[in-house]
Design a protein around this motif. Structure first.
Motif, PDB file in Angstrom:
ATOM      1  N   UNK A  52       0.832  -1.188   0.000  1.00  0.00           N
ATOM      2  CA  UNK A  52       0.000   0.000   0.000  1.00  0.00           C
ATOM      3  C   UNK A  52       0.870   1.242   0.000  1.00  0.00           C
ATOM      4  N   UNK A  53       0.236   2.391  -0.145  1.00  0.00           N
ATOM      5  CA  UNK A  53       1.010   3.637  -0.199  1.00  0.00           C
ATOM      6  C   UNK A  53       1.719   3.918   1.115  1.00  0.00           C
ATOM      7  N   UNK A  54       1.081   3.566   2.245  1.00  0.00           N
ATOM      8  CA  UNK A  54       1.670   3.846   3.540  1.00  0.00           C
ATOM      9  C   UNK A  54       2.696   2.795   3.950  1.00  0.00           C
ATOM     10  N   UNK A  55       2.667   1.633   3.297  1.00  0.00           N
ATOM     11  CA  UNK A  55       3.539   0.536   3.687  1.00  0.00           C
ATOM     12  C   UNK A  55       4.937   0.732   3.104  1.00  0.00           C
ATOM     13  N   UNK A  56       5.931   0.566   3.966  1.00  0.00           N
ATOM     14  CA  UNK A  56       7.307   0.698   3.518  1.00  0.00           C
ATOM     15  C   UNK A  56       7.693  -0.529   2.707  1.00  0.00           C
ATOM     16  N   UNK A  57       8.690  -0.364   1.861  1.00  0.00           N
ATOM     17  CA  UNK A  57       9.125  -1.445   0.987  1.00  0.00           C
ATOM     18  C   UNK A  57       9.628  -2.638   1.802  1.00  0.00           C
ATOM     19  N   UNK A  58      10.398  -2.384   2.873  1.00  0.00           N
ATOM     20  CA  UNK A  58      10.917  -3.492   3.673  1.00  0.00           C
ATOM     21  C   UNK A  58       9.790  -4.253   4.371  1.00  0.00           C
ATOM     22  N   UNK A  59       8.753  -3.542   4.804  1.00  0.00           N
ATOM     23  CA  UNK A  59       7.600  -4.214   5.417  1.00  0.00           C
ATOM     24  C   UNK A  59       6.862  -5.063   4.390  1.00  0.00           C
ATOM     25  N   UNK A  60       6.733  -4.532   3.185  1.00  0.00           N
ATOM     26  CA  UNK A  60       6.067  -5.281   2.109  1.00  0.00           C
ATOM     27  C   UNK A  60       6.862  -6.530   1.762  1.00  0.00           C
ATOM     28  N   UNK A  61       8.182  -6.423   1.746  1.00  0.00           N
ATOM     29  CA  UNK A  61       9.018  -7.589   1.443  1.00  0.00           C
ATOM     30  C   UNK A  61       8.882  -8.646   2.533  1.00  0.00           C
ATOM     31  N   UNK A  62       8.868  -8.224   3.793  1.00  0.00           N
ATOM     32  CA  UNK A  62       8.694  -9.176   4.899  1.00  0.00           C
ATOM     33  C   UNK A  62       7.333  -9.859   4.817  1.00  0.00           C
ATOM     34  N   UNK A  63       6.309  -9.101   4.547  1.00  0.00           N
ATOM     35  CA  UNK A  63       4.956  -9.656   4.435  1.00  0.00           C
ATOM     36  C   UNK A  63       4.884 -10.643   3.276  1.00  0.00           C
ATOM     37  N   UNK A  64       5.498 -10.274   2.154  1.00  0.00           N
ATOM     38  CA  UNK A  64       5.517 -11.147   0.984  1.00  0.00           C
ATOM     39  C   UNK A  64       6.267 -12.439   1.280  1.00  0.00           C
ATOM     40  N   UNK A  65       7.376 -12.319   1.980  1.00  0.00           N
ATOM     41  CA  UNK A  65       8.176 -13.498   2.343  1.00  0.00           C
ATOM     42  C   UNK A  65       7.389 -14.413   3.279  1.00  0.00           C
ATOM     43  N   UNK A  66       6.719 -13.833   4.274  1.00  0.00           N
ATOM     44  CA  UNK A  66       5.898 -14.635   5.201  1.00  0.00           C
ATOM     45  C   UNK A  66       4.773 -15.348   4.453  1.00  0.00           C
ATOM     46  N   UNK A  67       4.097 -14.614   3.572  1.00  0.00           N
ATOM     47  CA  UNK A  67       2.996 -15.205   2.808  1.00  0.00           C
ATOM     48  C   UNK A  67       3.503 -16.351   1.933  1.00  0.00           C
ATOM     49  N   UNK A  68       4.663 -16.183   1.360  1.00  0.00           N
ATOM     50  CA  UNK A  68       5.251 -17.226   0.526  1.00  0.00           C
ATOM     51  C   UNK A  68       5.582 -18.462   1.362  1.00  0.00           C
ATOM     52  N   UNK A  69       6.110 -18.267   2.566  1.00  0.00           N
ATOM     53  CA  UNK A  69       6.414 -19.402   3.463  1.00  0.00           C
ATOM     54  C   UNK A  69       5.143 -20.121   3.880  1.00  0.00           C
ATOM     55  N   UNK A  70       4.093 -19.364   4.159  1.00  0.00           N
ATOM     56  CA  UNK A  70       2.814 -19.985   4.548  1.00  0.00           C
ATOM     57  C   UNK A  70       2.254 -20.795   3.389  1.00  0.00           C
ATOM     58  N   UNK A  71       2.272 -20.235   2.174  1.00  0.00           N
ATOM     59  CA  UNK A  71       1.769 -20.975   1.006  1.00  0.00           C
ATOM     60  C   UNK A  71       2.560 -22.256   0.779  1.00  0.00           C
ATOM     61  N   UNK A  72       3.891 -22.171   0.944  1.00  0.00           N
ATOM     62  CA  UNK A  72       4.730 -23.363   0.751  1.00  0.00           C
ATOM     63  C   UNK A  72       4.415 -24.412   1.815  1.00  0.00           C
ATOM     64  N   UNK A  73       4.183 -23.965   3.050  1.00  0.00           N
ATOM     65  CA  UNK A  73       3.856 -24.908   4.127  1.00  0.00           C
ATOM     66  C   UNK A  73       2.482 -25.540   3.884  1.00  0.00           C
TER      67      UNK A  73
END
Length: 168
Positions: A81-102
């Protein structure tokens, strides 16, 4: 019927194979199978429940034939989102990817139950009908799926620790 249910069928397929092309192909296969079996629909359950069951079966059959592809790094739900920092978005994306893989590593019935309950917000009764099981079995599958998912994610985040050795 396709226009009314296409989005939900596609979303369900995408949860099984987080790849747009494969999900589109699975959704198309599910509609073809449903069309060919339309005369067998007895109306004992809602049409959407019957279609969910066909879709889950198509997805499970495909997964039995080939190994799921790795999840994409970026997907529509993970756009920052506009308010979300890039590093936060990357962490969220990484977590979501780990959850999908699990989730992809869960046993088939547990994975299907978890996807239908969490991502499609179906009640236990509808999940049971879609998977051809009892309501109790659907609840048990969800319970075990969440427990196994928790263990898989914990084992991944602490590779040195064995989840079986922890006291709960």
């Amino acid at each position: 019927l396709v226009a009314r249910h296409q989005r939900n069928v596609y979303r369900l397929c995408y949860r099984f194979v987080p790849n747009h092309e494969d999900a589109s192909e699975l959704a198309q296969d599910a509609f073809v199978r449903a069309y060919r079996s339309l005369e067998k629909f007895e109306g004992q359950a809602q049409f959407s429940t019957w279609l969910h069951r066909i879709t889950v079966n198509v997805c499970l059959n495909r997964l039995a034939l080939k190994t799921p592809k790795p999840a994409p790094l970026k997907d529509v739900e993970q756009t920052p989102g506009r308010e979300e920092r890039v590093d936060e978005a990357m962490l969220r994306s990484e977590r979501a990817s780990r959850v999908r893989a699990a989730i992809a590593r869960l046993p088939e019935k547990q994975r299907a139950t978890l996807i239908l309950r969490v991502y499609h917000d179906l009640p236990h009764e509808e999940i049971a009908r879609a998977l051809g099981s009892s309501v109790g079995a659907a609840k048990t599958n969800l319970f075990h799926a969440l427990g196994n998912l928790r263990k898989l994610l914990a084992a991944e985040s602490n590779p040195g620790n064995k989840p079986e050795s922890k006291n709960n």
